[in-house]
Design an enzyme around this catalytic site. Structure first.
Site, PDB file in Angstrom:
ATOM      1  N   LEU A   1     -10.115  -8.034 -12.068  1.00  0.00           N
ATOM      2  CA  LEU A   1     -11.455  -7.859 -11.976  1.00  0.00           C
ATOM      3  C   LEU A   1     -12.468  -8.305 -13.020  1.00  0.00           C
ATOM      4  O   LEU A   1     -11.941  -8.477 -14.116  1.00  0.00           O
ATOM      5  CB  LEU A   1     -11.714  -6.344 -11.730  1.00  0.00           C
ATOM      6  CG  LEU A   1     -11.190  -5.671 -10.422  1.00  0.00           C
ATOM      7  CD1 LEU A   1     -11.172  -4.233 -10.695  1.00  0.00           C
ATOM      8  CD2 LEU A   1     -11.986  -5.956  -9.173  1.00  0.00           C
TER       9      LEU A   1
ATOM     10  N   HIS B   1       0.595   0.786 -13.240  1.00  0.00           N
ATOM     11  CA  HIS B   1       1.376  -0.349 -13.657  1.00  0.00           C
ATOM     12  C   HIS B   1       2.656  -0.273 -13.806  1.00  0.00           C
ATOM     13  O   HIS B   1       2.966   0.861 -14.480  1.00  0.00           O
ATOM     14  CB  HIS B   1       0.933  -1.027 -14.979  1.00  0.00           C
ATOM     15  CG  HIS B   1       1.493  -2.363 -15.349  1.00  0.00           C
ATOM     16  ND1 HIS B   1       1.210  -3.456 -14.839  1.00  0.00           N
ATOM     17  CD2 HIS B   1       2.469  -2.385 -16.233  1.00  0.00           C
ATOM     18  CE1 HIS B   1       2.008  -4.507 -15.472  1.00  0.00           C
ATOM     19  NE2 HIS B   1       2.752  -3.691 -16.168  1.00  0.00           N
TER      20      HIS B   1
ATOM     21  N   GLY C   1       0.764  -1.408  -0.190  1.00  0.00           N
ATOM     22  CA  GLY C   1       0.195   0.112  -0.002  1.00  0.00           C
ATOM     23  C   GLY C   1       0.688   1.127  -0.149  1.00  0.00           C
ATOM     24  O   GLY C   1       0.432   2.595   0.375  1.00  0.00           O
ATOM     25  N   THR C   2       2.028   1.489  -0.517  1.00  0.00           N
ATOM     26  CA  THR C   2       2.939   2.408  -0.618  1.00  0.00           C
ATOM     27  C   THR C   2       2.075   3.479  -1.639  1.00  0.00           C
ATOM     28  O   THR C   2       2.293   4.671  -1.271  1.00  0.00           O
ATOM     29  CB  THR C   2       4.201   2.169  -0.909  1.00  0.00           C
ATOM     30  OG1 THR C   2       4.407   1.653  -2.463  1.00  0.00           O
ATOM     31  CG2 THR C   2       4.950   1.299  -0.037  1.00  0.00           C
ATOM     32  N   ASN C   3       1.504   2.950  -2.603  1.00  0.00           N
ATOM     33  CA  ASN C   3       0.688   3.896  -3.502  1.00  0.00           C
ATOM     34  C   ASN C   3      -0.382   4.546  -2.707  1.00  0.00           C
ATOM     35  O   ASN C   3      -0.532   5.750  -3.047  1.00  0.00           O
ATOM     36  CB  ASN C   3       0.285   3.294  -4.732  1.00  0.00           C
ATOM     37  CG  ASN C   3       1.749   3.104  -5.711  1.00  0.00           C
ATOM     38  OD1 ASN C   3       2.128   4.093  -6.482  1.00  0.00           O
ATOM     39  ND2 ASN C   3       2.178   1.862  -5.790  1.00  0.00           N
TER      40      ASN C   3
ATOM     41  N   MET D   1      -4.263  -7.109  -6.796  1.00  0.00           N
ATOM     42  CA  MET D   1      -3.416  -7.978  -7.455  1.00  0.00           C
ATOM     43  C   MET D   1      -4.661  -8.993  -8.297  1.00  0.00           C
ATOM     44  O   MET D   1      -3.932 -10.044  -8.903  1.00  0.00           O
ATOM     45  CB  MET D   1      -2.696  -9.005  -6.705  1.00  0.00           C
ATOM     46  CG  MET D   1      -1.493  -7.930  -6.380  1.00  0.00           C
ATOM     47  SD  MET D   1      -0.558  -7.109  -7.654  1.00  0.00           S
ATOM     48  CE  MET D   1       0.271  -8.554  -8.210  1.00  0.00           C
TER      49      MET D   1
ATOM     50  N   ASN E   1      -5.661   2.388 -12.867  1.00  0.00           N
ATOM     51  CA  ASN E   1      -4.516   1.399 -12.296  1.00  0.00           C
ATOM     52  C   ASN E   1      -2.997   1.937 -12.475  1.00  0.00           C
ATOM     53  O   ASN E   1      -2.986   2.740 -13.435  1.00  0.00           O
ATOM     54  CB  ASN E   1      -4.640   0.180 -13.036  1.00  0.00           C
ATOM     55  CG  ASN E   1      -3.621  -0.922 -12.511  1.00  0.00           C
ATOM     56  OD1 ASN E   1      -3.520  -1.054 -11.492  1.00  0.00           O
ATOM     57  ND2 ASN E   1      -2.974  -1.512 -13.680  1.00  0.00           N
TER      58      ASN E   1
HETATM   59  C1  GRF Z   1       3.305  -1.059  -7.665  1.00  0.00           C
HETATM   60  O1  GRF Z   1       4.621  -1.408  -8.161  1.00  0.00           O
HETATM   61  C2  GRF Z   1       2.058  -1.007  -8.739  1.00  0.00           C
HETATM   62  O2  GRF Z   1       2.592  -0.455  -9.936  1.00  0.00           O
HETATM   63  C3  GRF Z   1       1.721  -2.491  -8.917  1.00  0.00           C
HETATM   64  O3  GRF Z   1       1.604  -2.938  -7.720  1.00  0.00           O
HETATM   65  C4  GRF Z   1       2.557  -2.388  -6.958  1.00  0.00           C
HETATM   66  C5  GRF Z   1       1.989  -1.837  -5.678  1.00  0.00           C
HETATM   67  O4  GRF Z   1       2.724  -1.394  -4.405  1.00  0.00           O
HETATM   68  N1  GRF Z   1       0.533  -2.307  -9.315  1.00  0.00           N
HETATM   69  P1  GRF Z   1       2.196  -0.995  -3.242  1.00  0.00           P
HETATM   70  O5  GRF Z   1       1.294  -1.945  -2.633  1.00  0.00           O
HETATM   71  O6  GRF Z   1       1.560   0.321  -3.514  1.00  0.00           O
HETATM   72  O7  GRF Z   1       3.171  -0.510  -2.543  1.00  0.00           O
END
Ligand code: GRF
Length: 204
Positions: free
Chosen positions: A93, A109, A14-16, A90, A107
């Protein structure tokens, strides 16, 4: 101006999501819920720490994927989500979910699409011998990483970097790009080129 109500789906660290919570949440957008397919996703802890409702939808609790996705969709609707952001979600859907939120799912990627869709995108770029790699934010359609591109950013792929090292170089790129895309959507600055709907136009 009302904040764009955003629902986030995440399966992992969940860093994003954290980047969204830190940079757009409470400013241009409001994260109204975080859903996961994994009960142990750190993303859920990040949501709760930010006071955002979090919910788990394990596949085993439903007859099939379509039923699980319908439950997620119902929950997102109940939260009033206007945009669904996949931030490391992951599970694929089901078409019913995609059709339920037309042009409302984005999304992130970790490749320069259309190169290296699917899993292990950074390793794919290394194995291919790419000199550049990067991140793409795109609308989600019924294919795997095939939807219209919203934003991309590229950086050099160092020749000696393994997948973990390359991914750590990519993190700050991702963490800027995804909030940027949400800001553009919140500001109503995206449209599709009528002459070629694959092309996303960004207005000033
Ligand atoms: C990221 O590299 C994103 O591009 C991919 O999954 C990863 C998620 O990382 N779809 P995080 O869980 O947000 O750290």
């Amino acid at each position: 101006m009302a904040l764009l109500r955003v629902g986030v789906l995440a399966s992992g660290s969940g860093t994003n999501l954290q980047a969204i919570l830190d940079s757009v949440h409470g400013f241009e957008a409001k994260v109204v819920g975080v859903a996961s397919d994994k009960a142990d996703a750190v993303a859920l802890e990040r949501a709760r720490a930010a006071g955002v409702p979090a919910s788990v939808f394990p596949l085993g609790a439903y007859p099939d994927r379509a039923a699980r996705d319908a439950a997620i969709g119902d929950w997102l609707d109940a939260q009033g989500a206007e945009l669904v952001v996949l931030a490391g979600y992951m599970a694929i859907l089901t078409p019913g979910f995609i059709r339920r939120f037309p042009d409302k799912i984005i999304n992130i990627h970790p490749s320069l699409l259309p190169a290296f869709p699917g899993l292990a995108a950074v390793q794919q770029a290394i194995d291919y011998g790419s000199k550049l790699f990067g991140a793409t934010v795109h609308f989600v359609d019924e294919g795997v990483d095939t939807g219209a591109v919203i934003l991309q950013s590229a950086i050099p792929l160092p020749p000696d970097a393994d997948s973990a090292a390359a991914l750590s170089l990519l993190r700050p790129i991702e963490h800027a790009l995804l909030p940027d895309a949400i800001r553009l959507i919140a500001a109503g600055r995206l449209s599709r080129d009528p002459a070629n709907p694959r092309r996303i136009l960004i207005t000033d």
